[in-house]
Design a protein around this motif. Structure first.
Motif, PDB file in Angstrom:
ATOM      1  N   SER A  57       0.729  -1.200  -0.160  1.00  0.00           N
ATOM      2  CA  SER A  57       0.014  -0.201   0.266  1.00  0.00           C
ATOM      3  C   SER A  57       0.682   1.119  -0.273  1.00  0.00           C
ATOM      4  O   SER A  57       1.360   1.024   0.108  1.00  0.00           O
ATOM      5  CB  SER A  57      -0.967  -0.111   1.739  1.00  0.00           C
ATOM      6  N   VAL A  58       0.308   2.401   0.161  1.00  0.00           N
ATOM      7  CA  VAL A  58       1.178   3.746  -0.298  1.00  0.00           C
ATOM      8  C   VAL A  58       1.094   3.965   1.212  1.00  0.00           C
ATOM      9  O   VAL A  58       2.272   4.668   1.536  1.00  0.00           O
ATOM     10  CB  VAL A  58       0.035   4.219  -1.075  1.00  0.00           C
ATOM     11  N   ALA A  59       0.686   3.330   2.102  1.00  0.00           N
ATOM     12  CA  ALA A  59       0.689   3.921   3.335  1.00  0.00           C
ATOM     13  C   ALA A  59       2.167   3.376   4.097  1.00  0.00           C
ATOM     14  O   ALA A  59       3.523   3.484   5.127  1.00  0.00           O
ATOM     15  CB  ALA A  59      -0.308   3.512   4.188  1.00  0.00           C
ATOM     16  N   GLU A  60       2.392   2.045   2.894  1.00  0.00           N
ATOM     17  CA  GLU A  60       3.553   1.109   3.286  1.00  0.00           C
ATOM     18  C   GLU A  60       4.562   2.316   3.308  1.00  0.00           C
ATOM     19  O   GLU A  60       5.734   1.994   4.267  1.00  0.00           O
ATOM     20  CB  GLU A  60       3.305  -0.182   2.939  1.00  0.00           C
ATOM     21  N   VAL A  61       4.547   2.397   1.615  1.00  0.00           N
ATOM     22  CA  VAL A  61       5.252   3.046   0.876  1.00  0.00           C
ATOM     23  C   VAL A  61       6.278   4.564   1.724  1.00  0.00           C
ATOM     24  O   VAL A  61       7.225   4.727   2.354  1.00  0.00           O
ATOM     25  CB  VAL A  61       5.311   4.052   0.003  1.00  0.00           C
ATOM     26  N   LEU A  62       5.012   5.179   2.461  1.00  0.00           N
ATOM     27  CA  LEU A  62       5.481   6.497   3.429  1.00  0.00           C
ATOM     28  C   LEU A  62       5.996   5.945   4.209  1.00  0.00           C
ATOM     29  O   LEU A  62       6.246   7.146   4.906  1.00  0.00           O
ATOM     30  CB  LEU A  62       3.682   6.933   3.353  1.00  0.00           C
ATOM     31  N   SER A  63       5.361   5.033   5.868  1.00  0.00           N
ATOM     32  CA  SER A  63       5.957   4.873   6.408  1.00  0.00           C
ATOM     33  C   SER A  63       7.417   4.502   5.850  1.00  0.00           C
ATOM     34  O   SER A  63       8.520   5.516   7.576  1.00  0.00           O
ATOM     35  CB  SER A  63       5.593   3.852   7.504  1.00  0.00           C
ATOM     36  N   ASP A  64       8.054   3.692   5.939  1.00  0.00           N
ATOM     37  CA  ASP A  64       8.751   3.199   4.824  1.00  0.00           C
ATOM     38  C   ASP A  64      10.032   4.903   5.178  1.00  0.00           C
ATOM     39  O   ASP A  64      11.339   4.658   4.905  1.00  0.00           O
ATOM     40  CB  ASP A  64       9.815   2.272   4.176  1.00  0.00           C
TER      41      ASP A  64
END
Length: 75
Positions: A57-64
């Motif tokens: 998800s985009v949320a995972e990308v933003l978190s990393d």
């Protein structure tokens, strides 16, 4: 955008699609040595050939991205 060139090229849309199924594209840092390691790691995961190796998800990308940016600043 970080590398200054497209990751895959070909004479047709089909050629570009087929290039995507073969060994990974040149890394952005190979083309542009100024690409930070933490961004290269994020790009590697985004560009993984196997879907299971990519972000879910985009949320995972933003978190990393947020975590890696903080770590990079601490160095």
């Amino acid at each position: 955008m970080l590398a200054g060139e497209l990751p895959y090229s070909g004479d047709s849309v089909y050629a570009v699609m087929m290039a995507r199924t073969r060994p990974p594209a040149k890394s952005a840092s190979e083309i542009n040595p100024d690409v930070p390691r933490h961004l290269q790691a994020l790009l590697d995961r985004c560009m993984a050939i196997e879907p299971s190796d990519r972000y879910g998800s985009v949320a995972e990308v933003l978190s990393d991205l947020g975590a890696s940016t903080v770590r990079a600043r601490m160095r």
